[in-house]
Design a protein around this motif. Structure first.
Motif, PDB file in Angstrom:
ATOM      1  N   TYR A 138      -8.473  43.807  15.726  1.00  0.00           N
ATOM      2  CA  TYR A 138      -9.374  43.474  14.630  1.00  0.00           C
ATOM      3  C   TYR A 138      -9.277  41.990  14.342  1.00  0.00           C
ATOM      4  CZ  TYR A 138      -5.409  43.478  11.376  1.00  0.00           C
ATOM      5  OH  TYR A 138      -4.230  43.211  10.746  1.00  0.00           O
ATOM      6  N   GLN A 139     -10.370  41.434  13.850  1.00  0.00           N
ATOM      7  CA  GLN A 139     -10.473  40.006  13.554  1.00  0.00           C
ATOM      8  C   GLN A 139     -10.934  39.841  12.117  1.00  0.00           C
ATOM      9  OE1 GLN A 139      -9.763  37.743  15.942  1.00  0.00           O
ATOM     10  NE2 GLN A 139     -10.119  35.990  14.634  1.00  0.00           N
ATOM     11  N   VAL A 140     -10.249  38.992  11.350  1.00  0.00           N
ATOM     12  CA  VAL A 140     -10.593  38.747   9.951  1.00  0.00           C
ATOM     13  C   VAL A 140     -11.383  37.448   9.862  1.00  0.00           C
ATOM     14  CG1 VAL A 140      -9.693  38.379   7.639  1.00  0.00           C
ATOM     15  CG2 VAL A 140      -8.500  39.906   9.198  1.00  0.00           C
ATOM     16  N   TYR A 141     -12.540  37.489   9.209  1.00  0.00           N
ATOM     17  CA  TYR A 141     -13.387  36.317   9.019  1.00  0.00           C
ATOM     18  C   TYR A 141     -13.460  35.967   7.545  1.00  0.00           C
ATOM     19  CZ  TYR A 141     -14.961  37.441  13.715  1.00  0.00           C
ATOM     20  OH  TYR A 141     -15.004  37.723  15.050  1.00  0.00           O
ATOM     21  N   ASP A 142     -13.219  34.692   7.230  1.00  0.00           N
ATOM     22  CA  ASP A 142     -13.373  34.139   5.883  1.00  0.00           C
ATOM     23  C   ASP A 142     -12.595  34.935   4.830  1.00  0.00           C
ATOM     24  OD1 ASP A 142     -14.216  32.329   4.013  1.00  0.00           O
ATOM     25  OD2 ASP A 142     -16.183  33.256   3.722  1.00  0.00           O
ATOM     26  N   PRO A 143     -11.252  34.965   4.909  1.00  0.00           N
ATOM     27  CA  PRO A 143     -10.488  35.778   3.966  1.00  0.00           C
ATOM     28  C   PRO A 143     -10.432  35.215   2.538  1.00  0.00           C
ATOM     29  CG  PRO A 143      -9.016  34.563   5.391  1.00  0.00           C
ATOM     30  CD  PRO A 143     -10.412  34.298   5.895  1.00  0.00           C
ATOM     31  N   GLN A 144     -10.827  33.954   2.312  1.00  0.00           N
ATOM     32  CA  GLN A 144     -10.753  33.395   0.969  1.00  0.00           C
ATOM     33  C   GLN A 144     -11.840  33.962   0.062  1.00  0.00           C
ATOM     34  OE1 GLN A 144      -9.801  31.467   3.604  1.00  0.00           O
ATOM     35  NE2 GLN A 144      -7.736  31.403   2.796  1.00  0.00           N
ATOM     36  N   ARG A 145     -12.988  34.239   0.605  1.00  0.00           N
ATOM     37  CA  ARG A 145     -14.074  34.792  -0.202  1.00  0.00           C
ATOM     38  C   ARG A 145     -14.067  36.301  -0.093  1.00  0.00           C
ATOM     39  NH1 ARG A 145     -19.123  30.768   0.179  1.00  0.00           N
ATOM     40  NH2 ARG A 145     -17.977  28.877  -0.274  1.00  0.00           N
ATOM     41  N   VAL A 146     -15.228  36.905  -0.048  1.00  0.00           N
ATOM     42  CA  VAL A 146     -15.312  38.353   0.088  1.00  0.00           C
ATOM     43  C   VAL A 146     -14.739  38.776   1.428  1.00  0.00           C
ATOM     44  CG1 VAL A 146     -16.887  40.309   0.223  1.00  0.00           C
ATOM     45  CG2 VAL A 146     -17.284  38.509  -1.441  1.00  0.00           C
ATOM     46  N   GLY A 147     -15.099  38.068   2.485  1.00  0.00           N
ATOM     47  CA  GLY A 147     -14.547  38.303   3.807  1.00  0.00           C
ATOM     48  C   GLY A 147     -15.107  39.530   4.493  1.00  0.00           C
ATOM     49  N   LYS A 148     -14.808  39.602   5.794  1.00  0.00           N
ATOM     50  CA  LYS A 148     -15.177  40.776   6.580  1.00  0.00           C
ATOM     51  C   LYS A 148     -14.194  40.911   7.727  1.00  0.00           C
ATOM     52  CE  LYS A 148     -18.499  38.428   9.510  1.00  0.00           C
ATOM     53  NZ  LYS A 148     -19.867  38.379  10.001  1.00  0.00           N
ATOM     54  N   ILE A 149     -14.066  42.121   8.221  1.00  0.00           N
ATOM     55  CA  ILE A 149     -13.180  42.419   9.338  1.00  0.00           C
ATOM     56  C   ILE A 149     -14.013  43.066  10.431  1.00  0.00           C
ATOM     57  CG2 ILE A 149     -11.226  43.788  10.143  1.00  0.00           C
ATOM     58  CD1 ILE A 149     -10.023  43.630   7.409  1.00  0.00           C
ATOM     59  N   GLU A 150     -13.895  42.527  11.645  1.00  0.00           N
ATOM     60  CA  GLU A 150     -14.550  43.107  12.818  1.00  0.00           C
ATOM     61  C   GLU A 150     -13.493  43.904  13.585  1.00  0.00           C
ATOM     62  OE1 GLU A 150     -17.802  43.713  15.340  1.00  0.00           O
ATOM     63  OE2 GLU A 150     -17.836  42.439  13.565  1.00  0.00           O
TER      64      GLU A 150
ATOM     65  N   ILE B 247     -15.339  53.476   9.996  1.00  0.00           N
ATOM     66  CA  ILE B 247     -14.712  53.544  11.313  1.00  0.00           C
ATOM     67  C   ILE B 247     -14.994  54.893  11.964  1.00  0.00           C
ATOM     68  CG2 ILE B 247     -12.482  53.645  12.500  1.00  0.00           C
ATOM     69  CD1 ILE B 247     -11.492  51.485  10.585  1.00  0.00           C
ATOM     70  N   VAL B 248     -14.834  55.971  11.210  1.00  0.00           N
ATOM     71  CA  VAL B 248     -15.067  57.312  11.754  1.00  0.00           C
ATOM     72  C   VAL B 248     -16.530  57.486  12.160  1.00  0.00           C
ATOM     73  CG1 VAL B 248     -15.095  59.775  11.173  1.00  0.00           C
ATOM     74  CG2 VAL B 248     -13.162  58.369  10.524  1.00  0.00           C
ATOM     75  N   ASN B 249     -17.457  57.017  11.338  1.00  0.00           N
ATOM     76  CA  ASN B 249     -18.872  57.152  11.652  1.00  0.00           C
ATOM     77  C   ASN B 249     -19.253  56.354  12.897  1.00  0.00           C
ATOM     78  OD1 ASN B 249     -19.294  58.855   9.496  1.00  0.00           O
ATOM     79  ND2 ASN B 249     -19.905  57.204   8.110  1.00  0.00           N
ATOM     80  N   ALA B 250     -18.689  55.147  13.051  1.00  0.00           N
ATOM     81  CA  ALA B 250     -18.959  54.340  14.243  1.00  0.00           C
ATOM     82  C   ALA B 250     -18.375  54.996  15.489  1.00  0.00           C
ATOM     83  CB  ALA B 250     -18.399  52.934  14.055  1.00  0.00           C
ATOM     84  N   GLU B 251     -17.201  55.607  15.347  1.00  0.00           N
ATOM     85  CA  GLU B 251     -16.591  56.311  16.485  1.00  0.00           C
ATOM     86  C   GLU B 251     -17.463  57.497  16.909  1.00  0.00           C
ATOM     87  OE1 GLU B 251     -13.883  55.990  18.353  1.00  0.00           O
ATOM     88  OE2 GLU B 251     -12.491  54.716  17.287  1.00  0.00           O
ATOM     89  N   LYS B 252     -18.001  58.229  15.952  1.00  0.00           N
ATOM     90  CA  LYS B 252     -18.847  59.376  16.267  1.00  0.00           C
ATOM     91  C   LYS B 252     -20.129  58.956  16.964  1.00  0.00           C
ATOM     92  CE  LYS B 252     -17.221  62.539  12.734  1.00  0.00           C
ATOM     93  NZ  LYS B 252     -17.547  63.256  11.494  1.00  0.00           N
ATOM     94  N   ARG B 253     -20.620  57.783  16.639  1.00  0.00           N
ATOM     95  CA  ARG B 253     -21.838  57.279  17.273  1.00  0.00           C
ATOM     96  C   ARG B 253     -21.568  56.586  18.599  1.00  0.00           C
ATOM     97  NH1 ARG B 253     -23.169  56.226  11.692  1.00  0.00           N
ATOM     98  NH2 ARG B 253     -24.917  57.540  11.126  1.00  0.00           N
ATOM     99  N   GLY B 254     -20.293  56.393  18.929  1.00  0.00           N
ATOM    100  CA  GLY B 254     -19.933  55.781  20.207  1.00  0.00           C
ATOM    101  C   GLY B 254     -20.036  54.272  20.226  1.00  0.00           C
ATOM    102  N   LYS B 255     -19.961  53.629  19.084  1.00  0.00           N
ATOM    103  CA  LYS B 255     -20.061  52.179  19.026  1.00  0.00           C
ATOM    104  C   LYS B 255     -18.762  51.537  19.483  1.00  0.00           C
ATOM    105  CE  LYS B 255     -23.627  52.051  15.673  1.00  0.00           C
ATOM    106  NZ  LYS B 255     -24.448  51.116  15.001  1.00  0.00           N
ATOM    107  N   ALA B 256     -18.848  50.291  19.939  1.00  0.00           N
ATOM    108  CA  ALA B 256     -17.680  49.572  20.435  1.00  0.00           C
ATOM    109  C   ALA B 256     -16.953  48.833  19.315  1.00  0.00           C
ATOM    110  CB  ALA B 256     -18.087  48.573  21.515  1.00  0.00           C
ATOM    111  N   SER B 257     -17.668  48.488  18.252  1.00  0.00           N
ATOM    112  CA  SER B 257     -17.034  47.764  17.145  1.00  0.00           C
ATOM    113  C   SER B 257     -17.750  48.106  15.850  1.00  0.00           C
ATOM    114  CB  SER B 257     -17.060  46.253  17.382  1.00  0.00           C
ATOM    115  OG  SER B 257     -18.386  45.785  17.377  1.00  0.00           O
ATOM    116  N   VAL B 258     -17.073  47.791  14.754  1.00  0.00           N
ATOM    117  CA  VAL B 258     -17.636  48.035  13.429  1.00  0.00           C
ATOM    118  C   VAL B 258     -17.208  46.884  12.522  1.00  0.00           C
ATOM    119  CG1 VAL B 258     -15.697  49.442  12.631  1.00  0.00           C
ATOM    120  CG2 VAL B 258     -17.917  49.761  11.585  1.00  0.00           C
ATOM    121  N   GLU B 259     -18.073  46.542  11.570  1.00  0.00           N
ATOM    122  CA  GLU B 259     -17.785  45.468  10.618  1.00  0.00           C
ATOM    123  C   GLU B 259     -17.490  46.081   9.253  1.00  0.00           C
ATOM    124  OE1 GLU B 259     -20.613  42.302   8.630  1.00  0.00           O
ATOM    125  OE2 GLU B 259     -20.255  41.840  10.747  1.00  0.00           O
ATOM    126  N   LEU B 260     -16.354  45.695   8.677  1.00  0.00           N
ATOM    127  CA  LEU B 260     -15.930  46.221   7.381  1.00  0.00           C
ATOM    128  C   LEU B 260     -16.006  45.123   6.336  1.00  0.00           C
ATOM    129  CD1 LEU B 260     -12.719  48.067   8.586  1.00  0.00           C
ATOM    130  CD2 LEU B 260     -15.032  48.975   8.415  1.00  0.00           C
TER     131      LEU B 260
END
Length: 129
Positions: free
Chosen positions: A49-61, A13-26
Motif C-alpha cells: 500500500y502507498q500513502v499519498y498526502d498524509p498531512q491533509r485528508v490523504g488517501k491510500i492506494e 477492500i472486500v468489494n474490490a476483491e469480489k470484483r477482481g480489481k487489482a487495486s483500491v483507493e481508500l
C-alpha cells in the motif's frame, strides 16, 4: 467515528476483491488503518500500500492480492482478556488456519497470534480472512 472510517475502508477492500480489481483507493485515512494494513501486508493478504498526502485528508492506494474473503471492523467496543482470545477467534474466524483478529493492546495494534504470545489483551478492532 474512527471505527466507522476503518469499517468503510475494509468493506471497500472486500468489494474490490469480489470484483477482481487489482487495486483500491481508500479515503479518508487514519493511523489505525495504516496499522491494520501493516498486519494484512505482513500476513500476506495484500501486496503493498502507498500513502499519498498524509498531512491533509490523504488517501491510500492498496494493491490487492486476491486472498481477502471477508474483512470487517467492529463498530462497537469489544474488550478481550488474554485468556479469552483463543475462544473469541474460534467463534469469529471460519477455521484455525485462516484469518486473523486485530486487537488494539497496550503494546500496540497486534494480530491475535502475537497478542497470545505476548500474553496481552485489549480491544478488538476487526478481523480478516
Amino acid at each position: 467515528m474512527g471505527r466507522r472510517i476503518l469499517n468503510d475502508a475494509l468493506r471497500s477492500i472486500v468489494n474490490a476483491e469480489k470484483r477482481g480489481k487489482a487495486s483500491v483507493e481508500l479515503q479518508p485515512i487514519s493511523n489505525v488503518m495504516r496499522s491494520f494494513l501493516d498486519i494484512m501486508k505482513s500476513r500476506g493478504y495484500i501486496k503493498n500500500y502507498q500513502v499519498y498526502d498524509p498531512q491533509r485528508v490523504g488517501k491510500i492506494e492498496v494493491e490487492l492480492q486476491g486472498r481477502v474473503k471477508d474483512c470487517r471492523a467492529l463498530t462497537y467496543r469489544q474488550d478481550l482478556r488474554a485468556r479469552d482470545i483463543e475462544s473469541y477467534t474460534s467463534r469469529i474466524l471460519p477455521t484455525r488456519q485462516w484469518g486473523y483478529v486485530v486487537i488494539s493492546t497496550p503494546d500496540g495494534i497486534l494480530d491475535h497470534e502475537t497478542a497470545i504470545e505476548k500474553n496481552v489483551g485489549g480491544q478488538v478492532l476487526g478481523y480478516f480472512h
